[in-house]
Design a protein around this motif. Structure first.
Motif, PDB file in Angstrom:
ATOM      1  N   UNK A 223       0.778  -1.243   0.000  1.00 23.35           N
ATOM      2  CA  UNK A 223       0.000   0.000   0.000  1.00 23.35           C
ATOM      3  C   UNK A 223       0.801   1.280   0.000  1.00 23.35           C
ATOM      4  N   UNK A 224       2.132   1.181   0.070  1.00 27.16           N
ATOM      5  CA  UNK A 224       2.951   2.383  -0.046  1.00 27.16           C
ATOM      6  C   UNK A 224       2.953   2.863  -1.487  1.00 27.16           C
ATOM      7  N   UNK A 225       2.950   4.168  -1.676  1.00 28.98           N
ATOM      8  CA  UNK A 225       3.058   4.713  -3.024  1.00 28.98           C
ATOM      9  C   UNK A 225       4.522   4.853  -3.412  1.00 28.98           C
ATOM     10  N   UNK A 226       4.759   4.953  -4.717  1.00 25.38           N
ATOM     11  CA  UNK A 226       6.137   5.181  -5.170  1.00 25.38           C
ATOM     12  C   UNK A 226       6.706   6.456  -4.549  1.00 25.38           C
ATOM     13  N   UNK A 227       5.900   7.509  -4.498  1.00 27.60           N
ATOM     14  CA  UNK A 227       6.371   8.776  -3.928  1.00 27.60           C
ATOM     15  C   UNK A 227       6.772   8.610  -2.463  1.00 27.60           C
TER      16      UNK A 227
END
Length: 229
Positions: A191-195
């Motif tokens: 669930x972490x975003x690339x950003x």
């Protein structure tokens, strides 16, 4: 030249990067970014900054139990010795500031960590080590499941998303390419975003240098691109 002037000269060169990273990180991440320098210190076995880092984390209003869980979870990544040597400095700050903790208890089912591992990573490690002799190919994957995942992920102090992000930062600090690639993908799937991952890695710049961060953010970007296809 005195020792103090040597240190002053060093800080004159390095403080601009520290401040630039902190300022940029504040625009892209939550206050939890303050945990990242502590991760770098513990993973590198460097004790001197830990007192100030702990004080900064508490001053930002971050739950001390969260900070402690982040440090505990570094154990299967860097081993017991580096984590154990960091704890006295943390304990001293807690004592000085009259921080009281309630012992964390598992709030997930016993197999929660194993289930999470299967969802994020499948049987990659078991397959990788299956031809080791004398049962080692069975022992290491089982120990990984039981200790890395079951012994930590059952505690709801941190979400799976947060655990995966902090573990990735620890692996980046250690410069272990195979695991960075795997956990970049796992962190995104959690669930972490690339950003979030890229800017979290950037927070490590003053502590591990440009080469490791540049290599790692490229790996994160490639993993995000592959998952998006």
């Amino acid at each position: 030249m005195t020792d103090q002037s040597v240190l002053a000269g060093f800080e004159h060169r390095t403080n601009p990067l520290v401040h630039a990273v902190d300022h940029a990180g504040a625009m892209h991440l939550t206050r939890d970014r303050l945990l990242i320098p502590l991760i770098a210190s513990v993973c590198q076995g460097v004790q001197a900054p830990i007192t100030a880092q702990t004080e900064a984390i508490l001053a930002a209003g971050i739950d001390p139990q969260v900070m402690l869980e982040v440090v505990y979870q570094l154990t299967p990544v860097v081993g017991t010795l580096r984590v154990a040597q960091a704890l006295p400095a943390i304990q001293q700050v807690f004592t000085d500031q009259h921080v009281t903790l309630t012992a964390a208890t598992p709030d997930q089912a016993p197999g929660f960590g194993e289930q999470t591992q299967a969802e994020l990573y499948g049987t990659e490690i078991k397959q990788l080590l299956q031809d080791l002799p004398d049962g080692a190919g069975d022992f290491i994957p089982a120990a990984l499941t039981n200790h890395f995942f079951n012994d930590y992920y059952r505690y709801g102090v941190l979400s799976v998303k947060d655990r995966e992000r902090y573990e990735l930062l620890a692996l980046i600090t250690l410069n272990v390419a195979f695991q960075i690639k795997a956990h970049a993908r796992g962190s995104l799937k959690a669930g972490n975003t690339e950003s979030e991952l890229v800017w979290s890695a950037i927070q490590l710049l003053p502590y591990i240098g440009f080469p490791l961060v540049i290599n790692s953010v490229r790996v994160i970007h490639d993993a995000a691109t592959a998952l998006a296809e």
